[in-house]
Write a protein that holds these residues in place. Structure first.
Motif, mmCIF file in Angstrom:
data_model
loop_
_atom_site.group_PDB
_atom_site.id
_atom_site.type_symbol
_atom_site.label_atom_id
_atom_site.label_comp_id
_atom_site.label_asym_id
_atom_site.label_seq_id
_atom_site.Cartn_x
_atom_site.Cartn_y
_atom_site.Cartn_z
ATOM 1 N N GLN A 184 0.834 -1.201 0.000
ATOM 2 C CA GLN A 184 0.000 0.000 0.000
ATOM 3 C C GLN A 184 0.868 1.250 0.000
ATOM 4 O O GLN A 184 0.528 2.249 0.609
ATOM 5 C CB GLN A 184 -0.941 -0.016 1.218
ATOM 6 N N SER A 185 1.983 1.162 -0.675
ATOM 7 C CA SER A 185 2.900 2.296 -0.799
ATOM 8 C C SER A 185 3.536 2.255 -2.179
ATOM 9 O O SER A 185 3.447 1.249 -2.891
ATOM 10 C CB SER A 185 3.987 2.249 0.285
ATOM 11 N N VAL A 186 4.165 3.351 -2.544
ATOM 12 C CA VAL A 186 4.881 3.449 -3.820
ATOM 13 C C VAL A 186 6.216 4.134 -3.566
ATOM 14 O O VAL A 186 6.409 4.768 -2.526
ATOM 15 C CB VAL A 186 4.071 4.257 -4.866
ATOM 16 N N PRO A 187 7.166 4.018 -4.495
ATOM 17 C CA PRO A 187 8.442 4.727 -4.320
ATOM 18 C C PRO A 187 8.225 6.230 -4.244
ATOM 19 O O PRO A 187 7.246 6.767 -4.790
ATOM 20 C CB PRO A 187 9.233 4.340 -5.572
ATOM 21 N N SER A 188 9.129 6.903 -3.566
ATOM 22 C CA SER A 188 8.992 8.356 -3.394
ATOM 23 C C SER A 188 9.006 9.089 -4.729
ATOM 24 O O SER A 188 8.456 10.175 -4.845
ATOM 25 C CB SER A 188 10.118 8.881 -2.498
ATOM 26 N N GLY A 189 9.631 8.496 -5.741
ATOM 27 C CA GLY A 189 9.716 9.159 -7.035
ATOM 28 C C GLY A 189 8.603 8.782 -7.996
ATOM 29 O O GLY A 189 8.671 9.133 -9.180
ATOM 30 N N ALA A 190 7.591 8.059 -7.513
ATOM 31 C CA ALA A 190 6.497 7.646 -8.396
ATOM 32 C C ALA A 190 5.745 8.871 -8.923
ATOM 33 O O ALA A 190 5.562 9.857 -8.200
ATOM 34 C CB ALA A 190 5.537 6.726 -7.648
ATOM 35 N N GLY A 191 5.318 8.793 -10.161
ATOM 36 C CA GLY A 191 4.668 9.942 -10.802
ATOM 37 C C GLY A 191 3.169 9.972 -10.602
ATOM 38 O O GLY A 191 2.628 9.467 -9.615
ATOM 39 N N TYR A 192 2.498 10.547 -11.599
ATOM 40 C CA TYR A 192 1.051 10.719 -11.537
ATOM 41 C C TYR A 192 0.328 9.491 -12.084
ATOM 42 O O TYR A 192 0.837 8.785 -12.955
ATOM 43 C CB TYR A 192 0.635 11.935 -12.361
ATOM 44 N N VAL A 193 -0.871 9.267 -11.559
ATOM 45 C CA VAL A 193 -1.759 8.219 -12.058
ATOM 46 C C VAL A 193 -3.135 8.829 -12.244
ATOM 47 O O VAL A 193 -3.630 9.544 -11.361
ATOM 48 C CB VAL A 193 -1.849 7.028 -11.077
ATOM 49 N N ALA A 194 -3.750 8.584 -13.405
ATOM 50 C CA ALA A 194 -5.096 9.088 -13.685
ATOM 51 C C ALA A 194 -6.103 7.966 -13.483
ATOM 52 O O ALA A 194 -5.845 6.805 -13.822
ATOM 53 C CB ALA A 194 -5.172 9.631 -15.107
#
Length: 421
Positions: A184-194
């Protein structure tokens, strides 16, 4: 002064006993291999030896702790490796399902296969080590960290703090990551998701689909904020408004200088919209009330959740698309799911990298521990171990002294004037 026979006897006996005591002491040293047999032999060395011995025992305990920590981390890394393979398989299935050449029955078959991947991931998320402790439950490692709710969704009930173990005097190392940080987490550098979904998590009523977003300028003033495209107007004259989320106020609001704009004004049903250093391509008909959320992957607006992503994808693949609206829902859901799987893959890979770094650190600490034990062993040897060459020389000397004392005693015992009369 008159020296009595009793005095001479007592002095000879005392001398002999002293020589015998010294001889036995050397004998004990040779038998035990230690020059400090009793604390009274050398109180200072004995005291230091006790401290060194305690340090050696603690160093051995830390060594055992590192073995336990290494086993737990290696098991976690192995499970995470299997998870990355499962996510890669799930992504391949979603890309396959995105093809317009497939029929609804083909997609239902893919959904069935995707369910198998989904169940595999749940089983791996609830994996336990050889001691019965769950690997990804944090400090709450006595029960499965992931359970199904009454609605059929997966919920995390484990601890939010990673389980740690003391592996050296000044180092505690995480031996198990919590499932929330993995799934339930993502890397700190993850971008945008629509995502084409409303605030109540219902699907849009229109058939508008999206591609993107694509980043155009990370230095834009609004980059990093969460955005929402809200559609309004009428069926003949649809409009859209770009809203930005105000974290301080906790509300959505329009962007200064931007007002309601007409949607697909050229009649093609296609339009590219730019905002916040990115753009998104839209296609299809929008109905009033439809929304598209464009938010950072770790946004509070729609937090990352690997299991929810797969549940959404399975749901749209199981339901036949009977019209353009259904097809739009499927396409949007699959596009979002693919991006979210990419983020989940990157996050688990980061956790695996962290596990590898911890294993390397344990190797370094092990090497330090081995050197420390060698130093302790040498110090303890210098304090209490016997120098056999010196001890054997001392043994021979004490033996001669004892024999001389015994001979003197015998000679003095027989001294009397009556022997010469």
């Amino acid at each position: 002064m008159r020296i009595s026979s009793v005095t001479m006897f007592e002095q000879s006996t005392a001398s002999m006993n002293r020589q015998q005591s010294d001889f036995l002491k050397v004998n004990q040293q040779l038998a035990s291999g230690r020059k400090v047999v009793n604390p009274s032999d050398n109180p200072q060395a004995a005291s230091r030896a006790v401290g060194v011995d305690q340090s050696m025992s603690m160093n051995e305990q830390y060594k055992n702790a590192r073995v336990s920590a290494r086993n737990s981390i290696q098991q976690s890394e192995s499970v995470l490796h299997s998870m990355t393979d499962a996510i890669s398989s799930a992504k391949s299935l979603l890309i396959q399902a995105s093809s317009d050449a497939l029929t609804d029955s083909n997609r239902a078959s893919i959904a069935s296969e995707l369910k198998g991947v989904y169940e595999t991931l749940i089983g791996q998320a609830n994996a336990a080590d050889g001691n019965g402790s769950y690997l990804f439950g944090g400090y709450k490692d006595n029960a499965p960290p992931f359970t199904r709710t009454t609605e059929g969704n997966i919920s995390y009930i484990g601890g939010d703090i990673n389980r740690e173990q003391q592996v050296d005097a000044s180092r505690r190392i995480p031996v198990g990551d919590n499932g929330k940080a993995i799934f339930q987490s993502v890397p700190s550098g993850a971008g945008y998701v629509a995502t084409a979904i409303k605030e109540d998590n219902s699907f849009n009523a229109g058939s508008v689909t999206f591609i993107g977003p694509q980043i155009t300028n990370v230095n834009d003033e609004g980059y990093g904020s969460d955005y929402r495209l809200s559609f309004g107007g009428t069926e003949e004259a649809p409009t859209y408004t770009v809203e930005r989320f105000d974290k301080a106020a906790g509300t959505w609001g329009g962007i200064p200088g931007q007002v309601e704009q007409p949607y697909a004004q050229d009649g093609s049903g296609k339009q590219q919209i730019s905002f916040g250093g990115m753009n998104i391509s839209l296609e299809g008909k929008a109905q009033s009330g439809d929304q598209i959320l464009v938010a950072k992957a770790n946004s509070e607006q729609r937090g990352p959740d690997l299991f929810r992503t797969l549940e959404s994808a399975i749901r749209v693949l199981e339901n036949p698309a009977e019209n353009d609206v259904d097809k739009a829902q499927r396409r949007n859901t699959l596009n979002s799911s693919i991006r979210e799987l990419d983020n989940a893959f990157d996050n688990i890979s980061s956790v695996r990298a962290s596990a590898g770094a911890r294993l390397n650190e344990l190797d370094v600490i092990d090497a330090v521990g081995v050197n420390r034990m060698m130093n302790y062993t040498q110090t303890l040897s210098d304090l209490v171990d016997l120098d056999y060459a010196e001890a054997i020389s001392e043994y021979s000397l004490r033996q001669v002294g004892l024999q001389a004392s015994q001979k003197t005693f015998v000679d003095m015992k027989s001294m009397s004037l009556f022997n010469y009369m």
